[in-house]
Each structure stands twice: as C-alpha cells, then as structure tokens.
Design an enzyme around this catalytic site. Sequence first.
Site, PDB file in Angstrom:
ATOM      1  N   PRO A  21       0.822  -1.221   0.000  1.00 25.72           N
ATOM      2  CA  PRO A  21       0.000   0.000   0.000  1.00 25.72           C
ATOM      3  C   PRO A  21       0.852   1.267   0.000  1.00 25.72           C
ATOM      4  CG  PRO A  21      -0.905  -1.601   1.535  1.00 25.72           C
ATOM      5  CD  PRO A  21       0.416  -2.157   1.085  1.00 25.72           C
ATOM      6  N   TYR A  22       1.990   1.250   0.695  1.00 24.82           N
ATOM      7  CA  TYR A  22       2.866   2.426   0.691  1.00 24.82           C
ATOM      8  C   TYR A  22       3.303   2.763  -0.732  1.00 24.82           C
ATOM      9  CZ  TYR A  22       7.104   5.222   1.177  1.00 24.82           C
ATOM     10  OH  TYR A  22       8.063   6.200   1.042  1.00 24.82           O
ATOM     11  N   ALA A  23       3.795   1.759  -1.455  1.00 22.41           N
ATOM     12  CA  ALA A  23       4.227   1.982  -2.837  1.00 22.41           C
ATOM     13  C   ALA A  23       3.074   2.493  -3.698  1.00 22.41           C
ATOM     14  CB  ALA A  23       4.793   0.692  -3.419  1.00 22.41           C
ATOM     15  N   THR A  27       0.470   4.227  -2.751  1.00 23.27           N
ATOM     16  CA  THR A  27       0.131   5.615  -2.446  1.00 23.27           C
ATOM     17  C   THR A  27       1.156   6.586  -3.030  1.00 23.27           C
ATOM     18  OG1 THR A  27       1.268   5.587  -0.280  1.00 23.27           O
ATOM     19  CG2 THR A  27      -1.079   5.002  -0.323  1.00 23.27           C
TER      20      THR A  27
END
Length: 331
Positions: free
Chosen positions: A151-153, A155
Amino acid sequence: MKVFITGSAGFIGFHLARRLLGEGHTVFGLDSFSPYYDVNLKRRRHAMLAAESAFSATECALEDRARVTEAVAAFEPDVAVHLAAQAGVRASIDDPLGFVSTNVTGTMHLLEALRTHRPQHVVMASSSSVYGTGSGVPRRESESTDIPISPYAATKKAAEVLSHSHAHLFGIPVTCLRIFTAYGPWGRPDMALLKFTGAIEAGSPIDIYGRGAMKRDFTFVDDLVESIRRLIDVVPGQARVSALDSLSPVAPWRVVNIGNGSPVGLLDFVETIERAMGRKAVKTYLDMQPGDATDTWADIALLEELTGCRPATSLAEGVERTVRWYRDQRG
C-alpha cells in the site's frame, strides 16, 4: 528564495531546511509531528531550525485542508518541497487507509493549495518502492511502475500521477524524486541502520529478513540533500535534456531517481556497521516479509545529466558518521 517544506521536522526535511537556511533562503515548515516514531526527535530537529530567524513553521496535518491552504496562501512560496508522508512498507500493510489519507488525500490538499498560489517549482518525494519487486538491474525512470507490491508503494505512485495531472492542467512544474533507501545522522529510529546500531550497542539480536539475500541502494543524506538542492533549480520545461529524460510529453513534469547507483547486500551492510562500531551483531535470520522488494538499484544517469553530480559518499563513510552521531546523542 522562499521555500515551503512539508515534513520539515522529518529526517530529510530537517536536513534540507538546514541547507537552505545556510544559503540564506527563507524557509517555512509544515509538519504534523505524528507519533509514528519518537516525537521528541522531531521537536529537537525543529528547535534547531527555529534558532534561525529565517525559519518559521506551523504544526498541521496534510489532512487538514483548510490549514494547509491557509499556510500556503500566507507564505506565498517560490518553491514547494513536499516531503511529508506516512512512511514504511510494513506499516502500510497494517494501516492502508491511514496511508491513503496522508499520502494521497493529503498530497491532493497541498496540490490544490499550490494551484491557487502557484510556485515556480514543486519538488515531491516519491520512493524507489514504486518500481515493485527487484529485477537485479538498475531501475530507470522510463520503466513501468504499474506493479506496486505494498500500500505504501501504491500511495506514492498515486501521488506521482496526481501531480502529473495538476502539472498538465494548471502548468505547475513538478519534479518527483524516487528516493532510494536514505540513511544518515538524525535518521528515523525505524530505519535499518539505526535499528541495527541500537541493537548491536545493547547486545540484542538483529533481524535479517530474506535470510540475508536482500540488497539495497543506500543513499547518504548529504548526497540526497545535495541532489534535491540542485534539482530545485532544474525546473521542468518543454524541452527534453536528452533521450534519457523522463519529461512528460504533455506537462512540465518529470521524475528523477536519487540513489547511490550501487546496491549493497544486507550482510555486507551489517558487516559495515560492525566495523564502525567495533562489535559483532547477533543475527536472527528470517524469511522475506510481505511487501519487501528483494533488491533496489537506481539508474542515476538522468540525475547526473540534470545536476552535473552523482552521490559519492561511500557506505563505510556514511555508516561511520551515522554511528558517531548516534553515540554522541546517547552520551
């Protein structure tokens, strides 16, 4: 210049603000002082910046659209550097909605504020994580980034795409920075180097994920700040600088890798820390964690073409300087 920095109490924002203040520029910082890691460390960084008369700041979350808009309107920046984000691949798996709120919605709030009060250049931090799983070859800006594995990537990829649409629609020049594994003094306690340093100092075991097979392109913070500072002056226009240029065909927008250009194996990294500390680590070998890339490796040819320089701090020097800082802070 008048430079607006989000995440000014963060690791990179603090170092960049110090550099700009040292050059005589006026800096306005915005930071939420989130409790993701020790807030006292963030406040110590900001206190050092506040000693300079050309620095001012507000405590504000990117999610607070009204206050973000008010801060931008009051300062009227020449340049905006957007570094604030919820960081951490593993943390994003536990709290994906929180990451979307800060990294996507918060970024959109800033872009909308800058749409009304247009700076000459917007420089935004992205991440090497947008490239997805490792490939064993240097990652070039022209590659597809449609396979994020956390999810970080996702976003950070979303923030890139949103900034492109604003650059296209409203003519706001934007440079996105794909940063590869930054480290150095005043770093985040959850970063590998400081986690390992603290554990080795205490005689505690360190976790070696991927059973030591992972590689990272480590970028010392001084090299990172030098690259950002130079890129601030390289405003995307209508002409590509070369065939390597990632300049959009429809907007004043480009993306640039910032890395050291030479990946280091995780076990070699640990050995470098051991030499700097004069102690051996107690290692616990574990499997890969979900969302982690096996390797990262930056192609920095475009960075060199745009800025005339390339990161040059060796891992041994960078680690030694960071360990020395850590021990000084610990007394």
